[in-house]
Each structure stands twice: as C-alpha cells, then as structure tokens.
Design a protein around this motif. Structure first.
Motif, PDB file in Angstrom:
ATOM      1  N   LEU A   1       0.873  -1.048   0.120  1.00 53.75           N
ATOM      2  CA  LEU A   1      -0.067   0.063   0.051  1.00 53.75           C
ATOM      3  C   LEU A   1       1.029   1.306   0.143  1.00 53.75           C
ATOM      4  CD1 LEU A   1      -2.733   1.191   0.165  1.00 53.75           C
ATOM      5  CD2 LEU A   1      -2.660   1.003   2.731  1.00 53.75           C
ATOM      6  N   TYR A   2       1.971   1.328   0.768  1.00 53.35           N
ATOM      7  CA  TYR A   2       2.825   2.445   0.971  1.00 53.35           C
ATOM      8  C   TYR A   2       3.519   2.663  -0.460  1.00 53.35           C
ATOM      9  CZ  TYR A   2       7.162   4.972   2.034  1.00 53.35           C
ATOM     10  OH  TYR A   2       8.386   5.517   2.044  1.00 53.35           O
ATOM     11  N   ARG A   3       4.023   1.482  -1.067  1.00 55.74           N
ATOM     12  CA  ARG A   3       4.505   1.702  -2.506  1.00 55.74           C
ATOM     13  C   ARG A   3       3.557   2.326  -3.552  1.00 55.74           C
ATOM     14  NH1 ARG A   3       9.539   2.162  -1.677  1.00 55.74           N
ATOM     15  NH2 ARG A   3      10.080   0.508   0.260  1.00 55.74           N
ATOM     16  N   ALA A   4       2.450   1.795  -3.354  1.00 59.97           N
ATOM     17  CA  ALA A   4       1.362   2.166  -4.105  1.00 59.97           C
ATOM     18  C   ALA A   4       1.211   3.650  -4.261  1.00 59.97           C
ATOM     19  CB  ALA A   4      -0.181   1.643  -4.184  1.00 59.97           C
TER      20      ALA A   4
ATOM     21  N   GLU B   1       1.804   9.215  -6.190  1.00 62.26           N
ATOM     22  CA  GLU B   1       2.218  10.605  -5.844  1.00 62.26           C
ATOM     23  C   GLU B   1       3.429  11.219  -6.558  1.00 62.26           C
ATOM     24  OE1 GLU B   1       3.479  10.729  -1.703  1.00 62.26           O
ATOM     25  OE2 GLU B   1       1.485  10.453  -0.974  1.00 62.26           O
ATOM     26  N   GLY B   2       4.563  10.312  -6.979  1.00 50.98           N
ATOM     27  CA  GLY B   2       5.862  10.775  -7.448  1.00 50.98           C
ATOM     28  C   GLY B   2       6.120   9.608  -8.805  1.00 50.98           C
TER      29      GLY B   2
ATOM     30  N   LEU C   1      13.816   2.236  -1.215  1.00 56.62           N
ATOM     31  CA  LEU C   1      13.949   0.590  -1.594  1.00 56.62           C
ATOM     32  C   LEU C   1      15.209   0.191  -0.771  1.00 56.62           C
ATOM     33  CD1 LEU C   1      11.738  -1.451  -2.631  1.00 56.62           C
ATOM     34  CD2 LEU C   1      13.191  -1.591  -4.650  1.00 56.62           C
ATOM     35  N   ASP C   2      16.339   0.581  -1.151  1.00 54.23           N
ATOM     36  CA  ASP C   2      17.560   0.391  -0.864  1.00 54.23           C
ATOM     37  C   ASP C   2      18.691   1.374  -1.148  1.00 54.23           C
ATOM     38  OD1 ASP C   2      20.287  -1.395  -1.049  1.00 54.23           O
ATOM     39  OD2 ASP C   2      19.257  -2.164   0.558  1.00 54.23           O
ATOM     40  N   PRO C   3      19.627   1.724  -0.404  1.00 51.60           N
ATOM     41  CA  PRO C   3      20.609   2.797  -0.881  1.00 51.60           C
ATOM     42  C   PRO C   3      21.247   2.031  -2.281  1.00 51.60           C
ATOM     43  CG  PRO C   3      20.872   2.568   1.449  1.00 51.60           C
ATOM     44  CD  PRO C   3      19.654   1.275   1.031  1.00 51.60           C
ATOM     45  N   ALA C   4      21.474   0.597  -2.298  1.00 52.78           N
ATOM     46  CA  ALA C   4      22.043   0.003  -3.472  1.00 52.78           C
ATOM     47  C   ALA C   4      21.349   0.042  -4.703  1.00 52.78           C
ATOM     48  CB  ALA C   4      22.624  -1.389  -3.265  1.00 52.78           C
ATOM     49  N   VAL C   5      19.919   0.477  -4.751  1.00 53.53           N
ATOM     50  CA  VAL C   5      19.185   0.570  -5.751  1.00 53.53           C
ATOM     51  C   VAL C   5      19.326   2.135  -6.425  1.00 53.53           C
ATOM     52  CG1 VAL C   5      16.724   0.354  -6.861  1.00 53.53           C
ATOM     53  CG2 VAL C   5      17.744  -1.325  -5.330  1.00 53.53           C
ATOM     54  N   THR C   6      19.594   2.084  -7.687  1.00 48.60           N
ATOM     55  CA  THR C   6      19.975   3.419  -8.148  1.00 48.60           C
ATOM     56  C   THR C   6      19.734   3.718  -9.628  1.00 48.60           C
ATOM     57  OG1 THR C   6      22.233   2.915  -8.776  1.00 48.60           O
ATOM     58  CG2 THR C   6      21.877   3.969  -6.806  1.00 48.60           C
ATOM     59  N   TRP C   7      19.338   4.950 -10.038  1.00 50.49           N
ATOM     60  CA  TRP C   7      18.951   5.222 -11.318  1.00 50.49           C
ATOM     61  C   TRP C   7      20.466   6.036 -11.853  1.00 50.49           C
ATOM     62  CZ3 TRP C   7      14.604   4.016 -13.713  1.00 50.49           C
ATOM     63  CH2 TRP C   7      13.566   3.529 -12.939  1.00 50.49           C
ATOM     64  N   ARG C   8      20.600   5.383 -13.130  1.00 47.13           N
ATOM     65  CA  ARG C   8      21.483   5.988 -14.217  1.00 47.13           C
ATOM     66  C   ARG C   8      20.801   6.467 -15.494  1.00 47.13           C
ATOM     67  NH1 ARG C   8      27.070   3.362 -15.211  1.00 47.13           N
ATOM     68  NH2 ARG C   8      27.671   4.189 -13.178  1.00 47.13           N
ATOM     69  N   GLY C   9      20.561   7.499 -15.618  1.00 50.48           N
ATOM     70  CA  GLY C   9      19.390   7.819 -16.674  1.00 50.48           C
ATOM     71  C   GLY C   9      18.220   7.184 -16.702  1.00 50.48           C
TER      72      GLY C   9
ATOM     73  N   MET D   1       8.805   5.879  -6.196  1.00 47.71           N
ATOM     74  CA  MET D   1       8.331   4.447  -5.654  1.00 47.71           C
ATOM     75  C   MET D   1       9.677   3.598  -4.908  1.00 47.71           C
ATOM     76  SD  MET D   1       6.057   1.389  -6.821  1.00 47.71           S
ATOM     77  CE  MET D   1       7.144   0.970  -8.209  1.00 47.71           C
ATOM     78  N   LEU D   2      10.573   3.885  -5.902  1.00 45.24           N
ATOM     79  CA  LEU D   2      11.787   2.924  -5.715  1.00 45.24           C
ATOM     80  C   LEU D   2      13.145   3.773  -4.880  1.00 45.24           C
ATOM     81  CD1 LEU D   2      11.906   1.365  -9.146  1.00 45.24           C
ATOM     82  CD2 LEU D   2      11.215   0.211  -7.151  1.00 45.24           C
ATOM     83  N   SER D   3      12.513   4.683  -4.597  1.00 46.26           N
ATOM     84  CA  SER D   3      13.597   5.779  -3.990  1.00 46.26           C
ATOM     85  C   SER D   3      14.206   5.234  -2.616  1.00 46.26           C
ATOM     86  CB  SER D   3      13.294   7.180  -3.903  1.00 46.26           C
ATOM     87  OG  SER D   3      12.452   7.517  -3.147  1.00 46.26           O
TER      88      SER D   3
END
Length: 197
Positions: A7-10, A15-16, A25-33, A21-23
């Motif tokens: 429910l929190y992730r939904a 919202e964003g 999740l874990d510090p090791a999960v990141t975005w590159r482009g 939603m994934l921001s």
C-alpha cells in the motif's frame, strides 16, 4: 506488514511515479538515466524489460539486502525487505489515550492505536481478541467519522489512520485504564452496562 508495504509503495507511485516508489527501497538501488541499477553478486548485465514490467516482492526473509531476478525467461523481479521489518517479532502493547477512549470507547481507540501500519479486519480482530464482525463494525464507524480510511488490495481491505486520528492520538499521553480501574472510578456501568441474564 507486507500488505502495508505494498500500500505504501502504491501511494508513492501515485504521488511521484516510478522513481519515487523505488527511491527508498535500498541505497544500492539507483538510477542512471533511464536505467535502474540493482546490486548483483553473481552476474552482471543489462536486461531490457521490453514490456515485461518489474515485479516488486516484499519479503521479511531478504533483510538486510535486496535480491533481483533478471535472467530470462523469468519475470524481472526485485525482492526487498518491507518497511518496519525489524519490528516484526516485537511484542507491543498499545496504550491509547484515556481522554480519547472516554469519547470513542476503549475498543475503537485501541483499534486506532493499532493502525500505526495498515491492517486488515482479520488481523486487527486477532490482535485485539475481537470477532471479525465486531471489529468490522467499529472500523466502519471510524471510517465514517473520518478517523480511518479503507483501501482495497486484492481480496483484502486494509485500514489506516487518517491525519485527524493521528492528531487525536497524540493529544493525550495517559494510557487507558483497565476495566478494574474503571470500576474503582465508579464508571464501569457506562462503558460495560450490566447484561440481562
């Protein structure tokens, strides 16, 4: 706990978007482009989703790490620990405010206090030793009063406190007296009227 995390992730997704939603999740999960980068201990590589989607699976058994499945032909999946996993095995007694219980009643106040994480009627009934229909009746009254909200997730309806309920619960720190303390105060009949035999 798992339903609460879904429910929190939904909510974060609504919202964003996906990044929000994934921001956390874990510090090791990141975005590159436009590429989501996941920690991988066995192999490395890039897997385009190609319309397959990404399945998020909260699991209390993955803590403290995030695991992923990216190898074809399986559905791309991230397994991660849900929020609050460290509290899963803690026994907690909630002491809701006495003043609020005098207005709402002990059972409804205890239900609100238990809603620090979204929960189903069945779960709340078991925690508070209530019948499911009885818990449902109280939760419906709290929802109609604007103190709880209901969200359907699959076959379940999860209840959560509203901002108004949070404010009310924070208003008085004195715990609810037990039934014996009410009797000593001479008000047992108001809360628990005598039953006809």
């Amino acid at each position: 706990m798992l339903e609460g995390d879904v429910l929190y992730r939904a909510r974060l997704l609504a919202e964003g978007g996906l990044r929000r939603m994934l921001s956390d999740l874990d510090p090791a999960v990141t975005w590159r482009g436009e590429t989501l980068r996941l920690p991988k201990t066995v192999c490395e590589g890039v897997r385009p989703l190609g319309g397959l989607g990404l399945l998020l699976v909260p699991s209390v058994f993955t803590w403290p790490r995030v695991f992923s499945i990216t190898t074809p032909p399986w559905q791309p999946t991230i397994r991660y620990p849900p929020r609050g996993v460290a509290t899963l095995w803690e026994h907690r007694e909630s002491d809701p405010p006495q003043a609020l219980a005098a207005v709402l009643g002990r059972t409804r106040t205890r239900l609100l206090a238990e809603l620090d994480q979204p929960a189903s009627t069945r779960e709340l009934a078991a925690r508070l030793d209530l019948s499911e229909p009885g818990a449902n009746q109280h939760l419906t009254a709290l929802r109609r009063a604007g103190l709880a909200s209901a969200h359907r997730t699959g076959r379940y309806v999860l209840y959560a406190r509203t901002a108004v309920a949070e404010t009310l619960l924070a208003g008085d720190a004195s715990p609810i007296p037990s039934g014996h303390e009410y009797e000593r105060a001479g008000i047992a009949e108001v809360l628990d009227p005598p039953r006809a035999h």
